[in-house]
Scaffold this motif. Sequence first.
Motif, PDB file in Angstrom:
ATOM      1  N   ARG A   1       5.594   1.406   3.037  1.00  0.00           N
ATOM      2  CA  ARG A   1       5.999   1.942   1.725  1.00  0.00           C
ATOM      3  C   ARG A   1       4.854   3.360   1.610  1.00  0.00           C
ATOM      4  N   LEU A   2       4.268   3.454   2.619  1.00  0.00           N
ATOM      5  CA  LEU A   2       3.106   4.576   2.632  1.00  0.00           C
ATOM      6  C   LEU A   2       3.734   5.732   2.009  1.00  0.00           C
ATOM      7  N   GLU A   3       3.077   6.416   1.155  1.00  0.00           N
ATOM      8  CA  GLU A   3       3.420   7.828   0.662  1.00  0.00           C
ATOM      9  C   GLU A   3       2.270   8.865   0.687  1.00  0.00           C
TER      10      GLU A   3
ATOM     11  N   ILE B   1       0.994  -1.162   0.156  1.00  0.00           N
ATOM     12  CA  ILE B   1       0.080   0.129  -0.114  1.00  0.00           C
ATOM     13  C   ILE B   1       0.883   1.163  -0.066  1.00  0.00           C
ATOM     14  N   ARG B   2       0.475   2.242  -0.985  1.00  0.00           N
ATOM     15  CA  ARG B   2       1.284   3.495  -0.966  1.00  0.00           C
ATOM     16  C   ARG B   2       0.184   4.620  -0.559  1.00  0.00           C
ATOM     17  N   SER B   3      -0.959   4.517  -0.686  1.00  0.00           N
ATOM     18  CA  SER B   3      -1.805   5.347  -0.335  1.00  0.00           C
ATOM     19  C   SER B   3      -3.086   4.925   0.298  1.00  0.00           C
TER      20      SER B   3
ATOM     21  N   VAL C   1       6.087   9.269   3.952  1.00  0.00           N
ATOM     22  CA  VAL C   1       4.826   9.930   3.781  1.00  0.00           C
ATOM     23  C   VAL C   1       5.189  11.208   3.149  1.00  0.00           C
ATOM     24  N   HIS C   2       4.887  11.495   2.155  1.00  0.00           N
ATOM     25  CA  HIS C   2       5.158  13.081   1.825  1.00  0.00           C
ATOM     26  C   HIS C   2       3.938  13.758   1.250  1.00  0.00           C
ATOM     27  N   ASN C   3       2.780  13.063   1.201  1.00  0.00           N
ATOM     28  CA  ASN C   3       1.498  13.503   0.981  1.00  0.00           C
ATOM     29  C   ASN C   3       0.392  13.309   2.230  1.00  0.00           C
ATOM     30  N   LEU C   4       0.234  14.602   2.908  1.00  0.00           N
ATOM     31  CA  LEU C   4      -0.669  14.316   4.261  1.00  0.00           C
ATOM     32  C   LEU C   4      -1.899  15.112   4.317  1.00  0.00           C
TER      33      LEU C   4
ATOM     34  N   LEU D   1       0.470   5.079  11.499  1.00  0.00           N
ATOM     35  CA  LEU D   1       0.519   5.376   9.786  1.00  0.00           C
ATOM     36  C   LEU D   1       1.631   6.051   9.556  1.00  0.00           C
ATOM     37  N   LEU D   2       1.989   7.129  10.173  1.00  0.00           N
ATOM     38  CA  LEU D   2       3.241   8.158   9.950  1.00  0.00           C
ATOM     39  C   LEU D   2       4.486   7.430   9.770  1.00  0.00           C
ATOM     40  N   ALA D   3       5.368   7.721   8.838  1.00  0.00           N
ATOM     41  CA  ALA D   3       6.524   7.147   8.287  1.00  0.00           C
ATOM     42  C   ALA D   3       7.499   8.042   7.634  1.00  0.00           C
ATOM     43  N   PRO D   4       8.597   8.113   7.567  1.00  0.00           N
ATOM     44  CA  PRO D   4       9.454   8.874   6.791  1.00  0.00           C
ATOM     45  C   PRO D   4       9.123   8.960   5.381  1.00  0.00           C
TER      46      PRO D   4
END
Length: 537
Positions: free
Chosen positions: A140-142, A105-107, A161-164, A156-159
């Motif tokens: 791999r979440l973005e 999952i990416r999104s 993640v670039h779209n929040l 859920l937060l991880a390094p």
Amino acid sequence: MVSSQFLCRDILSKVSEHLEPGSVPHFDEFPAIVAERQLRQYTLAVSARVCSSFTAPALDVLWRDMFDFNNLLCLFPTYSSAECGFVGAIAEKEWQRFQAYASRIRSINGNFGKNPGSPSQEPVWMVLLQRSHGSPLFPRLEFLTINGSLGGLMSLLAPTVHNLNVYLPLPSANARAANLLTDTLRPHLSHVKTLVINEYAPNASGPRRGISIPKSIDICALTHLEYLDVVYPVIVRRPMLQAFMTFPNLRFLCLTFEFCENERASLAATNFAPGFFELRSLDLTASYNDLALFLEVTNPPQFETLVLARELERGDDPELGDLPQVYAKIPPLLRCLNLRFYVPPGDSDAPDDRYTDPLLTPLRVIPPSLHALHNLREVLVRFQNISCPLENDDLAALYTAWPALERFEYNSVLYYDDDPSRLPTLRTLFAFARAHPRLSRLSLPGISPDGIPDSIDALNAGLLRDWPGHELRLFRLKTYLMGTRLVSLARAVDRAFPALDLGPVRASKIESDGHPTDLLSLSLLAFQMSRKFGTTV
């Protein structure tokens, strides 16, 4: 036998990538795009079951975007959607299956249940956190959307993640909870490039709810952002405005704001250093005075899309006399103009609860001064809970405006007692389309039931005489007034716009209430198919 070369993981991955469904389409997307997404999802699901070589590449793409966290929770037999919680322990085999999907999952939209972000949901996150030993659930979440939940942010937060997109309660509403959430969120903001942040006071109302309450995140310090949507209303002071203008990579900015009363005069007299060099899209909600002042002092050099929104209160002066000064600040090379007008819903029990204002007319909203913006490709006008119908003369006045127009949408409410003779006629609609040969989307509140030819001969000899053809792909009428002959209308629209995108036949249905929009779609589909197969309708 299939060759080993074809079964190469890299080749299968490229094939699966080609079938990527993408994000959920907007409600106003072309029906063919919606149908194509569904077909791609189905094809990936079938491919994953063909053989073991296809499974991993297909699942990697199929599970990339997860828009409903409930679907993930349902992987656990011990999760009860009715109880909105776990009723038993998670077995090792079930956890391994969850991880097999989670790693793809990416999104994700991390909200679930009837009250996303409520304290009653924290036990669910605690169970998942304990099972993951504190590691991010999706490595791999973005892209992440979530309401204010401490356990949800921790899970859920991880390094990566670039779209929040996040909701946070105001400190004044619950200081301890707000502090915990912001302390959890703040270290990750340096990785975020796209931020949609919402801090609202509960039980507040009106267009300026919570505007003077201090917020917990200093958005002016996030200079690395490329996309910023501040959902809550703010008071914009000079330091904030100057900070936003110096964001080096900011391409999109959305603000609901008002300027500080004692700074308006000094702002107007100040020559700000140029800024907003990368800004391409600007979405502003404010009074017309403040909208004009913002555009004047910032003067973004390259933005292409402008959204101007006005939130009105019932009984207040709409200040429409100030609208021309806003339009005077619009840059001549603008490509997309979106005008929004909103009032809160009124009393649903009132016999006639429409909002109208004698000064709020189509001619005032789209004055001749806007016609000079020859570079416009899209013009969108939306009234929410407001009656401001587009009349025949209003549409006819736009024949010579915006020669490169590709999309025109004017959405307003029509009422049963509106005068149908004042609405645009089919002749005017066709003349508007003829004057804009590049038009691909057209949406209107409605058309007059008068003047719709009953026969093909009358249509060809009248409205479509010397018709040059047109490639319009999306046509919508919000309301069909009593007396509108839908089959005759569908015949005329099909003849004028044979390339309309109606989606597959299975996507059109008659609802239980016989909604006329569906009946028109069915008629248009019938005429399209008759042309395709050479039959007569």
